[in-house]
Design an enzyme around this catalytic site. Sequence first.
Site, PDB file in Angstrom:
ATOM      1  N   LYS A 302     -14.032  81.140 -58.085  1.00 28.42           N
ATOM      2  CA  LYS A 302     -13.109  80.611 -59.094  1.00 28.42           C
ATOM      3  C   LYS A 302     -13.817  80.692 -60.464  1.00 28.42           C
ATOM      4  CE  LYS A 302      -9.752  76.852 -59.548  1.00 28.42           C
ATOM      5  NZ  LYS A 302      -9.186  75.638 -58.886  1.00 28.42           N
ATOM      6  N   GLU A 380      -0.593  64.583 -49.356  1.00 28.59           N
ATOM      7  CA  GLU A 380       0.050  63.356 -49.835  1.00 28.59           C
ATOM      8  C   GLU A 380       0.665  62.567 -48.687  1.00 28.59           C
ATOM      9  OE1 GLU A 380       0.435  66.323 -51.209  1.00 28.59           O
ATOM     10  OE2 GLU A 380      -0.288  66.110 -53.263  1.00 28.59           O
ATOM     11  N   ARG A 408       6.155  64.152 -51.961  1.00 31.67           N
ATOM     12  CA  ARG A 408       5.698  64.624 -50.650  1.00 31.67           C
ATOM     13  C   ARG A 408       5.464  63.453 -49.693  1.00 31.67           C
ATOM     14  NH1 ARG A 408       2.960  69.820 -50.479  1.00 31.67           N
ATOM     15  NH2 ARG A 408       4.595  71.280 -51.119  1.00 31.67           N
TER      16      ARG A 408
HETATM   17  C1  LIG Z   1       1.619  69.107 -53.334  1.00 31.09           C
HETATM   18  C2  LIG Z   1       0.625  69.360 -54.432  1.00 31.09           C
HETATM   19  N1  LIG Z   1      -0.409  68.508 -54.590  1.00 31.09           N
HETATM   20  C3  LIG Z   1      -1.313  68.720 -55.574  1.00 31.09           C
HETATM   21  C4  LIG Z   1      -1.187  69.796 -56.424  1.00 31.09           C
HETATM   22  C5  LIG Z   1      -2.161  69.986 -57.577  1.00 31.09           C
HETATM   23  N2  LIG Z   1      -2.936  71.221 -57.419  1.00 31.09           N
HETATM   24  C6  LIG Z   1      -2.630  72.330 -58.066  1.00 31.09           C
HETATM   25  S1  LIG Z   1      -3.653  73.584 -57.738  1.00 31.09           S
HETATM   26  C7  LIG Z   1      -4.581  72.592 -56.701  1.00 31.09           C
HETATM   27  C8  LIG Z   1      -5.784  73.126 -56.018  1.00 31.09           C
HETATM   28  C9  LIG Z   1      -5.417  74.319 -55.190  1.00 31.09           C
HETATM   29  O1  LIG Z   1      -6.590  74.811 -54.571  1.00 31.09           O
HETATM   30  P1  LIG Z   1      -6.539  76.249 -53.947  1.00 31.09           P
HETATM   31  O2  LIG Z   1      -5.298  76.407 -53.177  1.00 31.09           O
HETATM   32  O3  LIG Z   1      -7.813  76.445 -53.243  1.00 31.09           O
HETATM   33  O4  LIG Z   1      -6.415  77.227 -55.200  1.00 31.09           O
HETATM   34  P2  LIG Z   1      -7.548  77.619 -56.251  1.00 31.09           P
HETATM   35  O5  LIG Z   1      -7.254  76.824 -57.492  1.00 31.09           O
HETATM   36  O6  LIG Z   1      -8.876  77.282 -55.652  1.00 31.09           O
HETATM   37  O7  LIG Z   1      -7.383  79.104 -56.479  1.00 31.09           O
HETATM   38  C10 LIG Z   1      -4.041  71.336 -56.635  1.00 31.09           C
HETATM   39  C11 LIG Z   1      -4.601  70.223 -55.844  1.00 31.09           C
HETATM   40  C12 LIG Z   1      -0.084  70.645 -56.229  1.00 31.09           C
HETATM   41  N3  LIG Z   1       0.136  71.715 -57.058  1.00 31.09           N
HETATM   42  N4  LIG Z   1       0.788  70.426 -55.235  1.00 31.09           N
END
Ligand SMILES: Cc1ncc(C[n+]2csc(CCOP(=O)(O)OP(=O)(O)O)c2C)c(N)n1
Length: 650
Positions: A302, A380, A408
Site C-alpha cells: 500500500k 460491524e 451493517r
Molecule cells: C462496511 C465498511 N466498513 C468500513 C469501511 C471503511 N474502510 C474503507 S477502506 C477500509 C480498509 C480496506 O482494507 P483493504 O480491503 O485491505 O483495502 P486496502 O486499503 O488495503 O487496499 C475500510 C475499513 C468500509 N468502506 N465499509
Amino acid sequence: MHRKAHCGLLSVVHSGAIEVLITLLDSIQDPKDLKQLTESQLVTLAQEIRDFLVSSISRTGGHFGANMGVVELTLALHRVFDSPRDKILWDVGHQGYVHKILTGRKDMFPTLRKLGGLAGFLKRSESPHDAFGAGHSSTSISAAVGMAVARDLRRENHHVIAVIGDGALTGGMALEAMNHAGDLGLDLIVVLNDNEMSISNNVGAVSKYLTRLRTDPSYAKAKADIDHILRQLSGVGAKVTKVLDRAKDAARHMLLPITPFEGFGFKYIGPIDGHDLPQLISVFERAKDIRGPVLIHTLTQKGKGYPQAESSEDKWHAWPSAVKGNQPPSYTNVFAATVAEMARRDERIVVVTPAMLSGSGLTKFQKEFPTRTFDVGIAEQHAGTFCAGLAAAGKRPIFAVYSTFLQRAYDQTIHDICIQNLPVLLAVDRAGIVGPDGETHQGVFDVAYLRAVPNMAVMMPKDENELRHMLYTASQHDGPAAVRYPRADGLGVALDEPLQALPWGKSEVLREGADLTIIALGSMVNPAMKAAQTLAADYQIESTVVNLRFVKPLDEELIVQLGKTGRPILTVEEAALAGGAGSAVAELLLDHGLVLPIRRKGVPDTFVEHGGRDEVLHRLGLDAEGIVQDALQLLGHKGKSTHILDKVGT
Ligand SMILES: Cc1ncc(C[n+]2csc(CCOP(=O)(O)OP(=O)(O)O)c2C)c(N)n1
Ligand SMILES: CC(=O)[C@@H](O)[C@H](O)COP(=O)(O)O
Ligand SMILES: [Mg+2]
C-alpha cells in the site's frame, strides 16, 4: 503522422511540424489500448500512472495508498481481460482510481469527489466499465457470484473477477459469498490484494494466516520445488499440461497445508508478487482456463512508489489533509478525549471499533488502554453483538462506529442490544452529510432506523462541549443509547468541567420568540440560532429556538406546550426527513390532537451525491440561509423557499 515509442514517451512527429511529445498514458483511452503495449512499455506506463496519481491527488485529496498499491494489478487485469464484456469488480472501490484512469476518465480527475464531479468509488452510472458500485466493504464477491450465476443462466461465457483487499476479507459477507461460490462451483476469479493493511494495520486470524502464507519459508520452498519439478515436465502438449496441473494440485495438497480458500472450494494460486507485471499477466491468462472458483493471492504494498506513504503508519490511506491552523477540535477528537476521561474513572468502559481506529480518533486511546480497545476488523455485525456480550457481562462497551457503517449492525442493535436492553453506548460518528465520500457514506439514516427501536435512546449535541456531557449522560444510562455527531470541527466553544449528566430526555430552549418555533437537532442548532437573528433583524420575526438534544425519548412536555401556542413550527435536522426528528415531533403533536403549521427540514428522499460538506448542506437548505427562507415561506412571507419540496419542478 507516425508514432515511435522511446523511453516511455510516444512522440508524434508531424511532417516538419513541431514535435509534440505525449506520454504513453495520454495514448490510453480504452483498456484495449493496453493490448498493443509491450511488457516494458506497461512497466513504464505504471510509473506514469503513479506520477499522475501523486500530482492529481495531492491537489484534490482522496484515497491514495490503496491506489498506488494496485497499479500493476489493474494494468494486468485490463490487459488480460476484456472489460466491460468481462466484469471486473472492486471491493470498496477506494482503490478504483487506476481503473478509472484506464477506462477513459483520466481527464475528470481534477473534479474527483467534487460536486458534480468524478465519484470517489465505482459507480455503474459513471461508466460501463464500473460493473458494480461500492463504497462499503466486503460486497464484491457476493455481487460477482450474482453476476456469474446470471451469466451461466444465460449460457454466456465472459469472465467475472472480484478484486478484494485483505481488510475487506475480514468482512463476514465475503466469507458468506465464498462459501456460496464454492458450493456452486462457479467459474469465478477472486483476486486477493494482500498488502497487510486495512486503514490501520490489518487485524484478525485471517490476516495472521495470510502473513504466514506470505512469509512461511517451508510453504514457499515446497511450493517452489513442486512448481520446479512440474515445470521440468511441462512444455509438452496442452492435454498433458492439464494432467500436470492436476498432478501439481494433488502434490501441493499432499505436501502443503490446505488454505482456507481451498476449504471454501476455491483453487488457490499464490502468493504472487502483485507488482510483477509479467507474472501477473501470465497468472491471469492461466486463470482464464481454470474451471470453478479460483483465488489468486497477490502481495502488494500500500502506498508503493511514494516513500512518505510507504513509511507512514497508515500508508496514506487518504492523502493527508492540510495541517489545520488553530481551528476548534473536531467532534471526533472531542469524543476520543472524553471517552478516555471517562475510561480513567470507570474501569467498566471498553471501546470497540470495526476497523476504523484512526478515523474514530481512537489511536491515542488504544495506546493508553491497549487491553480495553478492540479493533475487530471490518466486522460491524460482530462488533454489535460483541458489545452486547460485553455489556451482558457487566462491561460498559462504547461501540465507536460511523453512521453509515452502523447500517451493517442494525439487526444486532435490535436483536442483541435493544431486546435485552443492554447498556451499549453507540458513538455514531460521521452522522449527517460526510461530503466527498458521497451516497454510500452519508450518515443520514441512523435517526430514523434507531428511533424505531424500543429501548433505544437517540441524541445529538448542539456543539462539542455538549457532546462531552451527552457522552457522559449516555454512559450512565442503564440501557442502549446512541450519541450521533457530525464529520466536522466543533464551534470553538469552551469545554467545561466536570462532566455532568444532562436531564434525561429533556430539550433546551435557547431563545424565546412569539412568531415562530424552530426545533433544531444537533448540528442544526447553530444555523437555527443564526437564522433566528436574521429573521429578527431583517424581518422583525421573533423565533423561539429549541435545542432538541433527544430524538428519543422526546421532551413531550415541552413540545406539546409549544404546540399549544399555535405558533408555526419549523424542525431542522441533518438526517433523512422520512422517520427523522421532524417526523417524531409531528407525530407527537398529531397524537395530542394539535393541528398547526409545521414544516420539516432535513435530507429528502434521495441519495445525496459527493461534494464538500458545506456546499452540499447549502444545496439541501440545511444552513442559516435555508432556514430563513423556509421560515419566511412557512409564515407566508414572499421569501424564496429553499425547501427541497418547493424546488420540485423549478
Ligand atoms: C462496511 C465498511 N466498513 C468500513 C469501511 C471503511 N474502510 C474503507 S477502506 C477500509 C480498509 C480496506 O482494507 P483493504 O480491503 O485491505 O483495502 P486496502 O486499503 O488495503 O487496499 C475500510 C475499513 C468500509 N468502506 N465499509
Ligand atoms: C473508503 C472508506 O470507506 C473510508 O476510507 C472512508 O472514506 C473514511 O472516511 P473519513 O474520511 O470520514 O474517515
Ligand atoms: Mg489491505
